[in-house]
Write an enzyme that holds these catalytic residues in place. Structure first.
Site, PDB file in Angstrom:
ATOM      1  CE  LYS A  74      12.788   6.825  -0.718  1.00  0.00           C
ATOM      2  NZ  LYS A  74      11.755   5.760  -0.782  1.00  0.00           N
ATOM      3  CB  SER A 149      10.248   5.684   2.924  1.00  0.00           C
ATOM      4  OG  SER A 149      10.394   5.136   1.636  1.00  0.00           O
ATOM      5  CB  SER A 173       7.824   4.371  -0.070  1.00  0.00           C
ATOM      6  OG  SER A 173       7.918   3.942   1.255  1.00  0.00           O
TER       7      SER A 173
END
Ligand code: GLN
Length: 480
Positions: A74, A149, A173
């Site tokens: 990420k 997210s 997330s």
């Protein structure tokens, strides 16, 4: 993509299987890395914000625990010399001088990274539409969101652009994008993985974890990420080593279904899949009972005060001086520079959170908002403690819906926040929770969430493994 049939077949196997094949000499680590890198670079779903331009001259030895297998990371994890932008224009092109502990530990175990993944800006969002680098498409249906997210991480794994990925979970997330993309996502106990080098959103909630195609893969990746880190004073590591999950039955396991998180507001297709999963659990020997988390309905309100409050403080460091991009003011003033940098650098959702959080922390409103939200958080911790005196695990749907159409909720923040209903309570309590696919509803993946007491990762992974075997969901279903 001009890739050999054997590589395409290998990409559909799990990371655990790929490592075994590399170690047995049946699969070439370099060929596999090249294939993932090419697939990531082609990027039909906009899952990546950076992809390595070449395969490293030397990959870690096959004899290392992770055998040179790549991991997608990420964007918000700092990686030395590699863009780490947390989905924000303000950090566009930012090259950190160091690497996050969680990433470094995977490198030390023989992993490598071929790419950084797209995400909502500063991890604020549930659909990945809040990224400065564009929305991510769901590999199961490109007209839909992948969740957020950690949407890029989930889309990358679901599309076979990475064998597995790192995500972070503040209020859902990891779990929710895993659910929307038909994957396994584990948010470990708060403090089990170091936050050092993660660009912070809400420090009392942020936690790193794996997004994978199997429960065994999640266990393996977590086993190499967790651990106490002197550079994160809140890290403590897990109490026992992560075991490879092998459980195939649930005999004697007591599973509680909180009425507050499984009734009203859950879409019929999600509910049907959830109920079928509970039947499977029963057939495997678990006892299922209804339980209560009386304060869970207040979790969302508390979270959307506490997380923005922490964010307003954390994001004050992005001032155009210490990190990221600076935009000078026309009048050359310092205040003007701050204002322009932050006004043009942050997206709408980030600004909304900073304003909400600053308001909640301001003198005169502190007790009414921040103080009260902290009290609710304590109540929720107590609710879970009560629940775990009656049951071993708690089951809920991961999200009230399946993946929705792009744009469906992006102009209505409240409806977007409501989608975090089932995941936020566990975040506030700091307890571990996993999402595994429970099936499809109208062709889209549905997630089942299993939560347990702090440090019960082995129990959760074991139960999730047994259910995974019984459900038999094809996590390679969106790999083309
Ligand atoms: N969707 C939630 C939010 O926007 C959770 C985000 C996260 O876990 N990082 O705050």
């Amino acid at each position: 993509m001009a890739q050999s049939e054997s590589i395409t077949a290998a990409i559909k196997t799990t990371a655990t299987e790929q490592i075994a094949a590399i170690q047995a000499g049946a699969l070439d680590a370099r060929e596999l890395f090249d294939a993932y890198r090419e697939r990531a670079a082609a990027d039909p779903n906009n899952a990546f914000t950076w992809v390595a331009s070449e395969t490293p001259a030397e990959l870690p030895a096959a004899s290392t625990p992770l055998a040179g297998l790549p991991v997608a990371i990420k964007d918000l994890f700092c990686t030395e010399g590699v863009p780490s932008q947390s989905g924000s224009k303000l950090l566009e092109g930012y090259l950190p001088p160091y690497t996050a502990t969680a990433v470094q530990k995977l490198i030390d175990a023989g992993s490598t990274s071929h790419g950084k993944t797209n995400q909502d800006e500063f991890a604020m969002g549930s659909s990945n539409e809040n990224s400065a680098f564009g929305a991510v498409l769901n590999p199961w249906d490109p007209s839909r969101v992948p969740g957020g997210s950690s949407g890029g991480s989930a889309a990358a794994v679901a599309a076979g652009q990475a064998p597995w990925a790192l995500g972070t979970d503040t209020g859902g997330s990891i779990r929710q994008p895993a659910a929307f993309c038909g994957l396994v996502g584990l948010k470990p106990t708060y403090g089990s993985v170091s936050r050092f080098g993660m660009i912070a959103f809400a420090s009392s909630l942020d936690q790193a974890g794996p997004i994978t195609r199997s429960v065994a893969d999640a266990a393996l990746l977590l086993s190499h990420m967790e651990g106490k880190d002197p550079r994160d004073m809140t890290s403590i590591g897990l109490r026992e080593p992560i075991e490879v999950p092998t459980r195939t039955d649930l005999t004697g396991l007591r599973i509680g279904v909180p009425e507050e998180l499984s009734g009203e507001g859950i879409d019929p297709g999600v509910r049907a899949s959830f109920e079928a999963a509970l039947e499977q659990a029963k057939a495997l020997g678990a006892t299922i009972s209804t339980i209560h988390l009386p304060n869970a309905p207040h979790a969302l309100s508390a979270y959307y005060v506490l997380a923005p409050a922490e964010a307003s403080s954390n994001l004050s460091r992005f001032d155009g001086v210490r990190y990221g991009n600076r935009l000078e003011a026309e009048d050359g003033s310092l205040i003007g520079m701050y204002t322009r940098t932050r006004t043009e650098g942050f997206g709408a959702e980030v600004k909304r959170r900073i304003m909400l959080g600053t308001y909640a922390l301001s003198a005169g409103f502190y007790d009414a908002y921040y103080g009260r939200a902290q009290q609710v958080r304590t109540k929720i911790v107590e609710d879970f403690a009560d629940a775990f005196s009656q049951v071993d695990l708690i089951a809920t749907p991961t999200a009230p819906t399946t993946a929705y159409e792009l744009g469906a909720k992006s102009s209505d923040p409240l409806s977007m926040y409501l989608g975090d209903f089932c995941t936020v309570p566990m975040s506030l309590a700091g307890i571990p929770a996993i999402s595994i696919p429970s099936g499809l509803a109208d062709g889209l993946p549905v997630g089942l969430q299993l939560a347990g007491p702090a440090f019960s990762e082995n129990l959760i992974l074991g139960a999730a493994h047994a259910l995974e075997q019984a459900i038999g969901f094809d996590t390679a279903g969106a790999i083309r």
